[in-house]
Design a protein around this motif. Sequence first.
Motif, short mmCIF file in Angstrom:
data_model
loop_
_atom_site.label_atom_id
_atom_site.label_comp_id
_atom_site.label_asym_id
_atom_site.label_seq_id
_atom_site.Cartn_x
_atom_site.Cartn_y
_atom_site.Cartn_z
N ARG A 76 13.34 -50.04 -6.81
CA ARG A 76 13.50 -51.30 -7.53
C ARG A 76 14.64 -51.22 -8.53
N SER A 77 14.75 -50.09 -9.22
CA SER A 77 15.83 -49.93 -10.21
C SER A 77 17.19 -49.86 -9.53
N VAL A 78 17.25 -49.19 -8.39
CA VAL A 78 18.52 -49.05 -7.68
C VAL A 78 18.98 -50.38 -7.11
N LEU A 79 18.06 -51.14 -6.53
CA LEU A 79 18.44 -52.41 -5.91
C LEU A 79 18.67 -53.49 -6.95
N ASP A 159 -0.54 -38.85 -13.43
CA ASP A 159 0.48 -37.94 -12.93
C ASP A 159 1.83 -38.32 -13.52
N TRP A 160 2.57 -37.32 -13.99
CA TRP A 160 3.93 -37.57 -14.43
C TRP A 160 4.84 -37.59 -13.20
N LYS A 161 5.57 -38.69 -13.03
CA LYS A 161 6.45 -38.84 -11.88
C LYS A 161 7.89 -39.07 -12.34
N ILE A 162 8.82 -38.56 -11.58
CA ILE A 162 10.24 -38.67 -11.91
C ILE A 162 10.75 -40.06 -11.53
N THR A 163 11.46 -40.70 -12.46
CA THR A 163 12.02 -42.02 -12.23
C THR A 163 13.55 -42.02 -12.23
N ASP A 164 14.15 -40.98 -12.75
CA ASP A 164 15.61 -40.88 -12.74
C ASP A 164 16.00 -39.45 -13.08
N ILE A 165 17.19 -39.07 -12.69
CA ILE A 165 17.76 -37.77 -13.02
C ILE A 165 19.15 -38.01 -13.58
N THR A 166 19.45 -37.39 -14.71
CA THR A 166 20.81 -37.44 -15.24
C THR A 166 21.39 -36.04 -15.21
N ILE A 167 22.60 -35.95 -14.73
CA ILE A 167 23.31 -34.68 -14.66
C ILE A 167 24.58 -34.81 -15.47
#
Length: 214
Positions: A76-79, A159-167
């Motif tokens: 949803r965030s990507v689209l 449950d902790w779930k990943i919603t984004d990754i920053t590098i």
Amino acid sequence: MIKQWMTGIVAALGLTLAAQAVAAPKAPDETLKSAVAEIQDLLAKNHVKYKADKPSYFKMVDEKIVPHFDVQYIARSVLARNWKTATPEQQTRFQEAFKNMLIRSYADAMLENYDSVKVEWKPVRMADGASDATVNTNLLRNGKPPVGIGFSMRLVSDDWKITDITIENLSLVQNFRGQFASELKKSDLNSLLARMEGGQFSTDTPKSGGAAQK
């Protein structure tokens, strides 16, 4: 930068396997720490088998790793605004196609690099009862500068779930959002979905700040 994004995905894809085994949620960083060892052990014991049998490997990634991401939230965030105008069928197809695209793009890198980095954990600062958190880490590589990785997480049904990754401050979500927005200016969502489902849409990784350029 491509290798850095791959190692970030490597770390992220294996980071929440232990969460479901507890009655109450751990702190987000503790969830990640305990799961890192588990997925690395799984890959270490089976990497020869996985290299020889890629369908089996992709099935493992799909069944045991991907569910620990909040796939719908990420999709949803990507689209972005195009999500609201998509039909429920298109939304479901996009989630599945996006998930499969990530597996195709990064699973091989995960298999090759699972034992090549160490993680340095930074303290997590969050309010009591918070349902969102960021876990910041450094990936340490022999003879190379550390890479800053941040994991945005939210609490979903304990449950902790990943919603984004920053590098190094570059967001995975923002990167793909820019790519898909650019594509949808040139075609409609059904055409994009057909390309994604056919394995004809290739992903880019960002070379500088902001969304990736195509």
